[in-house]
Design an enzyme around this catalytic site. Structure first.
Site, PDB file in Angstrom:
ATOM      1  N   ASP A 453     -39.094   9.028 -59.477  1.00 24.94           N
ATOM      2  CA  ASP A 453     -40.154   9.507 -60.366  1.00 24.94           C
ATOM      3  C   ASP A 453     -39.496  10.150 -61.588  1.00 24.94           C
ATOM      4  O   ASP A 453     -38.882  11.221 -61.482  1.00 24.94           O
ATOM      5  CB  ASP A 453     -41.028  10.522 -59.616  1.00 24.94           C
ATOM      6  CG  ASP A 453     -42.239  10.964 -60.415  1.00 24.94           C
ATOM      7  OD1 ASP A 453     -42.248  10.769 -61.651  1.00 24.94           O
ATOM      8  OD2 ASP A 453     -43.168  11.535 -59.814  1.00 24.94           O
ATOM      9  N   HIS A 454     -39.652   9.501 -62.740  1.00 26.58           N
ATOM     10  CA  HIS A 454     -38.947   9.952 -63.936  1.00 26.58           C
ATOM     11  C   HIS A 454     -39.530  11.239 -64.520  1.00 26.58           C
ATOM     12  O   HIS A 454     -38.953  11.824 -65.437  1.00 26.58           O
ATOM     13  CB  HIS A 454     -38.967   8.858 -65.005  1.00 26.58           C
ATOM     14  CG  HIS A 454     -37.718   8.808 -65.833  1.00 26.58           C
ATOM     15  ND1 HIS A 454     -36.763   9.791 -65.812  1.00 26.58           N
ATOM     16  CD2 HIS A 454     -37.267   7.878 -66.719  1.00 26.58           C
ATOM     17  CE1 HIS A 454     -35.785   9.478 -66.638  1.00 26.58           C
ATOM     18  NE2 HIS A 454     -36.055   8.330 -67.205  1.00 26.58           N
ATOM     19  N   ARG A 455     -40.657  11.708 -63.984  1.00 26.31           N
ATOM     20  CA  ARG A 455     -41.195  12.984 -64.442  1.00 26.31           C
ATOM     21  C   ARG A 455     -40.305  14.143 -63.996  1.00 26.31           C
ATOM     22  O   ARG A 455     -40.224  15.166 -64.681  1.00 26.31           O
ATOM     23  CB  ARG A 455     -42.616  13.196 -63.900  1.00 26.31           C
ATOM     24  CG  ARG A 455     -43.652  12.236 -64.447  1.00 26.31           C
ATOM     25  CD  ARG A 455     -44.999  12.446 -63.774  1.00 26.31           C
ATOM     26  NE  ARG A 455     -44.928  12.220 -62.333  1.00 26.31           N
ATOM     27  CZ  ARG A 455     -45.971  12.341 -61.511  1.00 26.31           C
ATOM     28  NH1 ARG A 455     -47.151  12.713 -61.999  1.00 26.31           N
ATOM     29  NH2 ARG A 455     -45.848  12.108 -60.219  1.00 26.31           N
TER      30      ARG A 455
END
Length: 483
Positions: A453-455
């Site tokens: 998850d690039h968040r």
């Protein structure tokens, strides 16, 4: 004469419980009792399938089965009564069981049979259902005719419909003029699942009520019924030889209602794919030394009685990589706009089962020794294949491993399990030419893919985790030096 108080005290109703975390419905797979059977507290009376697993339901009191409210194969909302028990069978004649819901006509407005409010769709919410009641317009009796014509024409355009009825066709027998077709909620749900417009179904039940059999008959038209060509008023008559041969729906396509585990998978994957910005990185690694370690562990007396395979070492390698990079073990809290760091690892293992894909997890996997981890993996896989995985075993995962290599696949781009930050895909281990100590030699090689998850996981962090896993599999002694 039996009073209302005596009757209510004599009969106890058992409702569909929430056997998971926030589940709203379950399908009754099998009844183990019938009316007249004696039951005891804790006795299993039925098996139900939720969106996560198949679960057996015990009855919480003694008595005699008075009534089963739903037949097998029915999807029941949590909180609905599914069985009635006579807890005082010797206190006089019991009233006759109420008619099963399948035989009750439902004339309530659609808003009472379906949840109120707006329906969520892929890109937002549908139009809110109006609560305003309008007087029927003049000529409203033709509405069922128009609906039947439209549905049949659309089915014809899709290539699997029966000939479209003409506007002069009469409404189905028993259907109320200008009103909704009569059908009980489970029958309406079945029609919705099968994509059938009840306005086009010919009822055979008493008083014009549409039954389950009527819906199934509408979903599978006769094989000998050929689709009629929609002729243009100015088009010449087509030769008889040009008419295509009749082909039944069942021979060309199969419609499977989306429910249970498959429905949960679909909702979870769509929710994950369109919520968490996925990034996937790949690395190809020489795992020859890992395979030698696996062979040695199989002969180790400390590993006797447990299953040893490459997945065990890969799982341990991922746990060590998480220990070296703890920030990857986190979750995104959208409501509070927070990143939740997990100081424990519940390691999910994606498992293919007869009911579909499930992801049970090993609780506190970070605290387990290699033999304990091997034992937990074995129990997890066996329980999943037997269809006995509990909803609790699938809750609370933090990271997941999916072994696509067992299908001979080199790698993939796995989708995150909802609520988790990373998932590691392991490809097939194959003998390939590899440069080893300056020479090209046959080595056992695999490809790893890490989606995150690039968040909350930057490219640097994700790369470090994947590189650490690869380094451990290339040199398994790092399990000791890094741990």
């Amino acid at each position: 004469m039996t009073t209302m108080t005596e009757t209510s005290a004599r009969f106890r109703e058992f409702k569909m419980p929430d056997v998971g975390e926030g589940l709203t419905e379950a399908e009754i797979l099998k009844w183990f009792v019938q009316p007249g059977d004696t039951v005891t507290d804790g006795q299993v009376v039925c098996e139900v399938e939720t969106a996560k697993a198949a679960v057996e339901l015990p009855i919480p009191f003694d008595g005699v089965v008075h009534e089963l409210r739903f037949p097998e194969g029915t999807t029941v909302d949590v909180g609905q009564v599914i069985i009635a028990i006579d807890v005082a069978p010797g206190s006089g004649d019991a009233p006759a069981p109420a008619a099963a819901p399948a035989q009750e006509p439902v004339e309530a407005p659609e808003a009472e049979a379906e949840p109120k409010g707006r329906t969520p769709v892929l890109v937002g919410y549908g139009v809110a259902e109006s609560s305003t009641k309008r007087r029927p317009r003049k000529g409203a009796a033709a509405a069922p005719e128009a609906a039947a014509v439209a549905a049949a024409v659309q089915a014809e355009l899709n290539g699997h419909g029966a000939p479209a009825p003409t506007p002069a066709a009469t409404a189905p027998a028993g259907a109320p003029a200008g009103g909704r077709p009569l059908a009980k909620p489970p029958v309406r749900k079945l029609a919705k699942d099968l994509g059938i417009d009840l306005a086009t179904v010919v009822p055979t039940g008493k008083d014009g009520i549409i039954t389950r059999e009527d819906v199934h008959a509408a979903a599978a038209p006769a094989a000998a019924e050929a689709p009629a060509a929609v002729a243009s008023p100015v088009a010449p008559e087509a030769p008889a030889a040009a008419v295509p041969a009749a082909v039944s729906d069942s021979a060309r396509e199969t419609r499977i209602p989306v429910k249970g585990v498959r429905k949960a998978i679909a909702q979870a994957m769509v929710g994950s794919a369109f919520t968490a910005p996925h990034v996937t990185e790949f690395v190809t690694v020489d795992v020859t030394r890992t395979m030698k370690l696996v062979a040695e562990l199989k002969e180790d007396k400390d590993m006797a009685g447990v299953r040893v395979n490459p997945l065990l070492v890969i799982a341990k390698a991922l746990l060590v990589a998480i220990k070296r990079n703890p920030e990857v073990n986190a979750a995104w809290d959208e409501a509070n706009q927070e990143i939740v760091q997990k100081h424990y690892v519940n390691l999910g293992i994606a498992a293919a089962t007869p009911r579909g894909l499930i992801v049970p997890n090993i609780k506190d996997a970070h605290d387990k020794t290699l033999p304990q981890l091997a034992e937990a993996l074995g129990e997890l896989v066996t329980t999943a294949r037997d269809g006995k995985t509990s909803p609790a075993a699938m809750a609370g995962g933090t990271v997941t491993i999916t072994n696509v290599g067992v299908f001979g696949v080199d790698t993939g781009t796995p989708i995150l399990n909802p609520g988790e930050s990373a998932i590691l895909a392991v490809g097939a281990i194959k003998l390939q030419p590899w440069v080893h100590k300056g020479k090209v030699k046959p080595r056992q090689v695999t490809t790893l893919a890490l989606s995150f998850d690039h968040r909350l996981v930057d490219g640097e962090l994700g790369s470090k985790v994947l590189a650490d896993v690869a380094a451990i599999l290339e040199q398994p002694k790092r399990l000791i030096t890094w741990a």
